[in-house]
Every structure is written in C-alpha cells, then in structure tokens.
Scaffold this motif. Structure first.
Motif, PDB file in Angstrom:
ATOM      1  N   HIS A   4       0.699  -1.277  -0.106  1.00 52.28           N
ATOM      2  CA  HIS A   4      -0.086  -0.155  -0.065  1.00 52.28           C
ATOM      3  C   HIS A   4       0.850   1.125   0.009  1.00 52.28           C
ATOM      4  O   HIS A   4       0.609   2.325  -0.752  1.00 52.28           O
ATOM      5  CB  HIS A   4      -0.871   0.044   1.298  1.00 52.28           C
ATOM      6  N   TRP A  51      -9.058   1.993  -4.209  1.00 48.45           N
ATOM      7  CA  TRP A  51      -8.134   1.403  -3.148  1.00 48.45           C
ATOM      8  C   TRP A  51      -7.214   2.103  -2.485  1.00 48.45           C
ATOM      9  O   TRP A  51      -6.382   1.578  -1.834  1.00 48.45           O
ATOM     10  CB  TRP A  51      -7.833   0.032  -3.622  1.00 48.45           C
ATOM     11  N   GLN A  52      -7.292   3.328  -2.438  1.00 47.38           N
ATOM     12  CA  GLN A  52      -6.512   4.200  -1.626  1.00 47.38           C
ATOM     13  C   GLN A  52      -6.661   3.887  -0.265  1.00 47.38           C
ATOM     14  O   GLN A  52      -5.703   4.464   0.493  1.00 47.38           O
ATOM     15  CB  GLN A  52      -6.132   5.635  -2.133  1.00 47.38           C
ATOM     16  N   CYS A  53      -7.950   3.737   0.118  1.00 49.38           N
ATOM     17  CA  CYS A  53      -8.073   3.502   1.531  1.00 49.38           C
ATOM     18  C   CYS A  53      -7.338   2.232   1.975  1.00 49.38           C
ATOM     19  O   CYS A  53      -7.474   1.012   1.311  1.00 49.38           O
ATOM     20  CB  CYS A  53      -9.704   3.071   1.611  1.00 49.38           C
ATOM     21  N   TYR A 104      -7.733   0.301   4.443  1.00 50.52           N
ATOM     22  CA  TYR A 104      -8.741  -1.009   4.829  1.00 50.52           C
ATOM     23  C   TYR A 104      -9.082  -1.818   3.612  1.00 50.52           C
ATOM     24  O   TYR A 104      -8.927  -3.016   3.525  1.00 50.52           O
ATOM     25  CB  TYR A 104      -9.766  -0.501   5.733  1.00 50.52           C
ATOM     26  N   CYS A 105      -9.593  -1.069   2.721  1.00 46.91           N
ATOM     27  CA  CYS A 105     -10.158  -1.677   1.466  1.00 46.91           C
ATOM     28  C   CYS A 105      -8.887  -2.473   0.747  1.00 46.91           C
ATOM     29  O   CYS A 105      -9.248  -3.581   0.424  1.00 46.91           O
ATOM     30  CB  CYS A 105     -10.698  -0.705   0.553  1.00 46.91           C
ATOM     31  N   MET A 118      -4.842  -0.894   8.083  1.00 46.80           N
ATOM     32  CA  MET A 118      -5.365   0.426   8.515  1.00 46.80           C
ATOM     33  C   MET A 118      -4.545   0.984   9.630  1.00 46.80           C
ATOM     34  O   MET A 118      -4.223   2.232   9.591  1.00 46.80           O
ATOM     35  CB  MET A 118      -6.830   0.314   8.630  1.00 46.80           C
TER      36      MET A 118
END
Length: 124
Positions: A13, A45-47, A49-50, A99
């Motif tokens: 990420h 998908w920058q989140c 968690y996602c 996250m």
C-alpha cells in the motif's frame, strides 16, 4: 497471531499509493494509460482498509498463511462453507492491521518531518 500478511499488504500500500507516484512521471502515466476500470480501482483502493482486505485475500491464496491461526480450524466443523468464511474473516482482521499500521505511520511521520525541518532550519 502472524502479522506477516499485514506487513506485506501495508508495504504494498505504501509503495503503490505513497511512493511510486512521487518517483517520476512514469507511474502516473502508466495509471492514465490503464483501462478505465483499473483506474477506478486505483482510486478506490487508496483506503488502506479496502486495499488491505483484497491484498490479504490474494496473499492468503498465494501463501496459505493466516493472520489469526484460530481460523485454520474452522474447516473441521463448518463443512464446505468454512474455508471461504475463514479467508473472509482473516482478510477483515488483516485489513484492520493494515489500516492501523497506515494510521500509525502517518501519525508518526508528521512530527518527524516537522522535527527534521526545524533541525535543518537551525543548521542553516
């Protein structure tokens, strides 16, 4: 508990959304050339968690490693539904660690950058 999947997913990420876009224009150009659905996924998908959830599912499929070792035993008593459920719950737990790791690094980086800037100003 094995957090290796969370560490790998968090590393991916950080690489994909925080580092590669700043390493020249080639990566941003590559994203712009991608088909529209892939561009959407990159934005969505920058989140952490996602991304962590989907990365955990993929990494679990590739490695067979569980973040929560207790989920490995679900297969014994739930039948055919157990393995998909175990992967789903394990991916949720791994995404939580991704996250929390992302938020932790962002919380630490702010004061660290400010301290570095103050040190450089003092030296000048």
């Amino acid at each position: 508990m094995d957090i290796s999947l969370a560490i790998i997913a968090l590393s991916l990420h950080i690489l994909i959304w925080e580092k590669l876009p700043d390493w020249g224009s080639w990566f941003n150009w590559l994203i712009e050339q991608a088909p529209r659905p892939l561009q959407y996924l990159y934005e969505a998908w920058q989140c952490p968690y996602c991304f962590g959830f989907w990365a955990a599912l993929l990494l679990h499929w590739l490695t067979g490693v569980y973040t929560l070792s207790s989920l490995e035993n679900m297969v014994n008593y739930l039948g055919n539904v157990a393995q998909p459920l175990a992967w789903f719950f394990d991916a949720l737990a791994t995404a939580l660690f991704v996250m929390l790791g992302s938020l932790g690094f962002k919380a630490i980086s702010g004061p660290a950058i400010k301290g570095y800037q103050m040190t450089m100003e003092f030296k000048n």
